[in-house]
Design an enzyme around this catalytic site. Structure first.
Site, PDB file in Angstrom:
ATOM      1  N   ALA A  79       0.813  -1.219   0.000  1.00  0.00           N
ATOM      2  CA  ALA A  79       0.000   0.000   0.000  1.00  0.00           C
ATOM      3  C   ALA A  79       0.846   1.269   0.000  1.00  0.00           C
ATOM      4  O   ALA A  79       0.431   2.287  -0.561  1.00  0.00           O
ATOM      5  CB  ALA A  79      -0.946   0.004   1.200  1.00  0.00           C
ATOM      6  N   SER A 207      -3.222  -3.467   0.357  1.00  0.00           N
ATOM      7  CA  SER A 207      -2.065  -4.098   1.000  1.00  0.00           C
ATOM      8  C   SER A 207      -2.339  -5.578   1.192  1.00  0.00           C
ATOM      9  O   SER A 207      -3.425  -5.960   1.639  1.00  0.00           O
ATOM     10  CB  SER A 207      -1.799  -3.445   2.361  1.00  0.00           C
ATOM     11  OG  SER A 207      -0.869  -4.208   3.108  1.00  0.00           O
ATOM     12  N   CYS A 334       3.666   1.911  12.333  1.00  0.00           N
ATOM     13  CA  CYS A 334       4.740   2.587  11.598  1.00  0.00           C
ATOM     14  C   CYS A 334       5.413   3.664  12.444  1.00  0.00           C
ATOM     15  O   CYS A 334       6.509   4.103  12.143  1.00  0.00           O
ATOM     16  CB  CYS A 334       4.190   3.219  10.319  1.00  0.00           C
ATOM     17  SG  CYS A 334       3.398   2.032   9.225  1.00  0.00           S
TER      18      CYS A 334
END
Length: 410
Positions: A79, A207, A334
């Site tokens: 993604a 994703s 992340c």
């Protein structure tokens, strides 16, 4: 409860928004293409034809899950690449038409950073605020559109708070103004029903590792007609994937994504019912035994497997350490290594202590009821212990309003 504890393996994985285990059925579908390898772009022999056939079947399965044509789907590495290609690709191809892009402050970092990069290239970007429940105000979107706007990018499902944006309405607004509409569907693909035609979507990012397929594979839907979307590619080379994304398509990974899409189409409705029940059990058990628990994001307009809670008067990092038998996140996977509070929660305009005490629970295909009951019990006991050590909690118990306290700086 003791018996239920013995039935589970520790630690318990409740971080399904960060990644998912590759489904055994997906792995089984992939294995022949590791053993009987070939380049799917080698069209001069049977090995290549077989690989190409497998890739095209996977493409059809991905397309079917979003009601698109197979030719409108290209494979990427994930993604992040899809989002970069969609945003930068449209911006560069249509820069003579306009230089204004609209996105939202709660987008994934790869969308925000792609937009920030384009700002260094002379584009103007409007970052829209969300309402306190995490949902975009459509009137704010309308008022932000100019005659230079060429692209709007709004994620379908937020990776931290799980809220579902009104995508169909956003797409309609974009098309009424002749603007391309991109949505990051990494957290939505295979989790909720998606129809790119009905939802007025021009570009959609996918994703693999969020839907029980392997890491390293993703896809980008690019509308072919009414309107046709054109992109400037970021990777140049052999011209694979309709010239949009050069490089050999990894056959086993593409097959894995296709099989994951097929399974999702088959089980999504039933799976969502089960996962939603588990989420409700977790939320209700925690609320029943703990005071001062705050839900982040709208509860109704939310995917089944997400629960984001703040526990005032304790720090998120101390909670994570106290519940080390639970794999959960104190922010986006992340960015959760940072001690900075989540920018998504900051965008909700909530109190700072709620930003710092948030935990995201991600529930998925392999989560069991026993694991959820264990998690609820561990959370409740851990928060109680941490609060007992907190001077702020003691003051609250004594009826002190912390908002009225003036703290001296030392």
């Amino acid at each position: 409860m003791e018996q239920e504890k013995r039935q589970i393996n520790l630690p318990v994985f409740l971080d399904y928004q960060s990644t998912t285990k590759t489904d055994d059925r997906v792995l089984e579908a992939m294995m022949p293409y590791f053993k009987q390898f070939s380049n799917p772009h080698s069209r001069s022999h049977s090995f290549g034809w077989k690989a190409e056939s497998a890739v095209e079947l996977a493409r059809e399965r991905v397309a079917s899950l979003i009601n698109a044509e197979a030719k409108e789907v290209i494979f990427t590495s994930g993604a992040t690449e899809s989002n970069n290609l969609a945003i930068k690709g449209v911006a560069n191809f249509y820069k003579n038409k306009g230089n204004h892009i609209i996105t939202v402050r709660t987008e994934h970092k790869c969308v925000l950073d792609s937009c920030r990069y384009l700002e260094t290239e002379g584009f103007h970007v409007t970052y829209l605020d969300v309402q306190k429940n995490g949902i975009l105000d459509l009137e704010l979107l309308k008022s932000s559109i100019t005659d230079k706007t060429i692209l709007v990018s709004v994620m379908m499902v937020n990776n931290e708070i799980g809220v579902i944006q009104p995508i169909e309405k956003i797409g309609k607004i974009c098309h009424e103004h002749g603007i391309f509409f991109h949505t990051d569907a990494a957290q939505a693909f295979g989790k909720i029903s998606i129809d790119v035609k009905k939802m007025n979507i021009d570009l959609l990012s996918i994703s693999g590792h969020k839907i029980y397929a392997p890491m390293g594979i993703g896809a980008l839907y690019i509308r072919k007609r009414q309107p046709r979307v054109r992109l400037t590619p970021m990777i140049n080379g052999g011209g694979q994937e309709r010239g949009m994304r050069s490089g050999t398509v990894p056959t086993p990974l593409a097959v894995g994504l296709g099989e994951a899409a097929r399974i999702a189409q088959e089980v999504m409705e039933e799976e969502n019912i089960r996962i939603r029940e588990l989420r409700d059990i977790l939320y209700n058990e925690i609320k029943k035994h703990l005071p001062y628990v705050v839900l982040n994001g709208d509860y109704e307009q939310r995917i089944a497997g997400n629960l984001n809670l703040s526990f005032p008067y304790v720090e998120g990092e101390s909670i994570i350490m106290a519940i080390n038998n639970l794999a959960v996140s104190s922010g986006s996977a992340c960015t959760s290594a940072s001690l900075e509070p989540s920018y998504v929660l900051r965008a909700l305009n909530i109190e700072k202590d709620l930003e710092h005490s948030s935990i995201r629970f991600g529930i998925g295909r392999f989560t069991t009821r026993e694991e959820i009951l264990y998690a609820a019990e561990l959370i409740v006991s851990s928060i109680k212990k941490l609060r007992e050590m907190s001077p702020l909690w003691e003051m609250v118990q004594e009826g002190v309003d912390l908002n009225n306290i003036k703290w001296d700086a030392h």
